[in-house]
Design a protein around this motif. Sequence first.
Motif, PDB file in Angstrom:
ATOM      1  N   VAL A  11     -10.213   9.572   4.576  1.00 57.52           N
ATOM      2  CA  VAL A  11     -10.067   8.416   3.827  1.00 57.52           C
ATOM      3  C   VAL A  11      -9.359   8.700   2.561  1.00 57.52           C
ATOM      4  O   VAL A  11      -8.285   7.948   1.845  1.00 57.52           O
ATOM      5  N   ALA A  12      -9.348   9.925   1.887  1.00 55.61           N
ATOM      6  CA  ALA A  12      -8.708  10.276   0.845  1.00 55.61           C
ATOM      7  C   ALA A  12      -6.939  10.512   1.110  1.00 55.61           C
ATOM      8  O   ALA A  12      -6.170   9.849   0.225  1.00 55.61           O
ATOM      9  N   LEU A  13      -6.770  10.930   2.440  1.00 57.87           N
ATOM     10  CA  LEU A  13      -5.335  10.684   2.827  1.00 57.87           C
ATOM     11  C   LEU A  13      -4.818   9.666   3.111  1.00 57.87           C
ATOM     12  O   LEU A  13      -3.490   9.326   2.784  1.00 57.87           O
ATOM     13  N   GLU A  14      -5.703   8.443   3.433  1.00 53.72           N
ATOM     14  CA  GLU A  14      -5.107   7.128   3.558  1.00 53.72           C
ATOM     15  C   GLU A  14      -4.968   6.773   2.169  1.00 53.72           C
ATOM     16  O   GLU A  14      -3.694   6.026   2.273  1.00 53.72           O
ATOM     17  N   ALA A  15      -5.646   6.966   1.451  1.00 53.28           N
ATOM     18  CA  ALA A  15      -5.072   6.521  -0.198  1.00 53.28           C
ATOM     19  C   ALA A  15      -3.696   7.007  -0.538  1.00 53.28           C
ATOM     20  O   ALA A  15      -2.972   6.512  -0.938  1.00 53.28           O
ATOM     21  N   LEU A 114       1.275   0.647  12.366  1.00 51.24           N
ATOM     22  CA  LEU A 114       0.050   1.262  13.316  1.00 51.24           C
ATOM     23  C   LEU A 114      -0.695   2.418  12.673  1.00 51.24           C
ATOM     24  O   LEU A 114      -1.980   2.386  12.760  1.00 51.24           O
ATOM     25  N   LEU A 115      -0.081   3.143  11.836  1.00 49.41           N
ATOM     26  CA  LEU A 115      -0.941   4.374  11.417  1.00 49.41           C
ATOM     27  C   LEU A 115      -1.663   3.834  10.291  1.00 49.41           C
ATOM     28  O   LEU A 115      -2.856   4.181  10.135  1.00 49.41           O
ATOM     29  N   ARG A 116      -1.126   2.878   9.552  1.00 49.75           N
ATOM     30  CA  ARG A 116      -1.971   2.193   8.320  1.00 49.75           C
ATOM     31  C   ARG A 116      -3.179   1.500   8.934  1.00 49.75           C
ATOM     32  O   ARG A 116      -4.339   1.680   8.374  1.00 49.75           O
ATOM     33  N   ASN A 117      -3.103   0.862  10.050  1.00 47.70           N
ATOM     34  CA  ASN A 117      -4.204   0.099  10.654  1.00 47.70           C
ATOM     35  C   ASN A 117      -5.043   0.965  11.282  1.00 47.70           C
ATOM     36  O   ASN A 117      -6.392   0.857  11.323  1.00 47.70           O
TER      37      ASN A 117
END
Length: 253
Positions: A11-15, A114-117
Amino acid sequence: MLVDELIEQVVALEAKLQACGKRLEGRSDGEALHDLRVAVRRLRSILRPLRDLPDIGALEEVAAAVGHRSTSLRDTEVLIQELATRERPELGESRRQGLEAGYDALLASPEWLLLRNALAAWPAICREARREGKLKGLGKHIRKELAKQRRKLGKELRDPNHDRHRLRVRIKRVRYAAEVYPDLSDLPDKAPKCLKEAQSALGDWHDCMQWLQRAGQEADLQPLCTAWRQALADAEQCSEQALKPLLKAFPAD
C-alpha cells in the motif's frame, strides 16, 4: 502478522508510485523516473518469492512489465548525464526530446495502467487468500525462496565464464530481497555491503557497455568511444575485485 506487513508495504509503494507518476507527468524534478523505478524494484522484491502463489504472485509480472518498459528511458537519462560530464551537453540535448516523449508514452501505456489497477486490487486479494488458508507457512516459503536465490548466486560467482549481465541481476535480487525481508534473508553481517559494492561496480560496467552499443548505432557518439572503452576496461577490473568478497559470503552449496 507477516501478511499484514506485506500489505502495508505494498500500500505504501502504491502511494509512492502514484506520487512518482504525478512528478513525472509534471516534470517537477529530474529524479521522478529514477524514484519510480526504485519503487517498482522494491515492489518486485517483495513479490518475487510469492510469484508461484495463485493470484498473489501475478502482481510481480505486472510490475516487471513497467520496469522493462522504463529501462530504455533510464538508460537515456544516464547517457545524458554522462554526456554533460564529458562536456558534450549538446549531444544530450538532442536526445532530450525523445526522452520527454518517452515519459508521456510510459504514463499512457497499458503497462502503467494495469499496474495501478492491480496495486489497488492486491490487498483485498491477499486478505482473501489468507482467509482461504492459501498463505499458511508464508514465512517458511519466503525463506526457502530466498535461500534458492543465494545458492544460485554462489554457483554463478564460481562460473569462470560468468555472464556479468546475469550476475548483476542476481546480485540485485539477493540484495533487494534482503532489504525487504531482513528477518528471513539469513545473510552474513558483511554481505549487504559486499553486495552493494559489487552491484555498483557492475553497474558502471553495464553503463559503459550501453554507451558503446549506442555509439555503434548513433554516429555522433563515436568520438567518445575511446574514452568509454578505457572506462569499460577499468570497470571490468573493478567489478572482478568487487566480486571476490562475495565468494566467502555465498558458498557453492
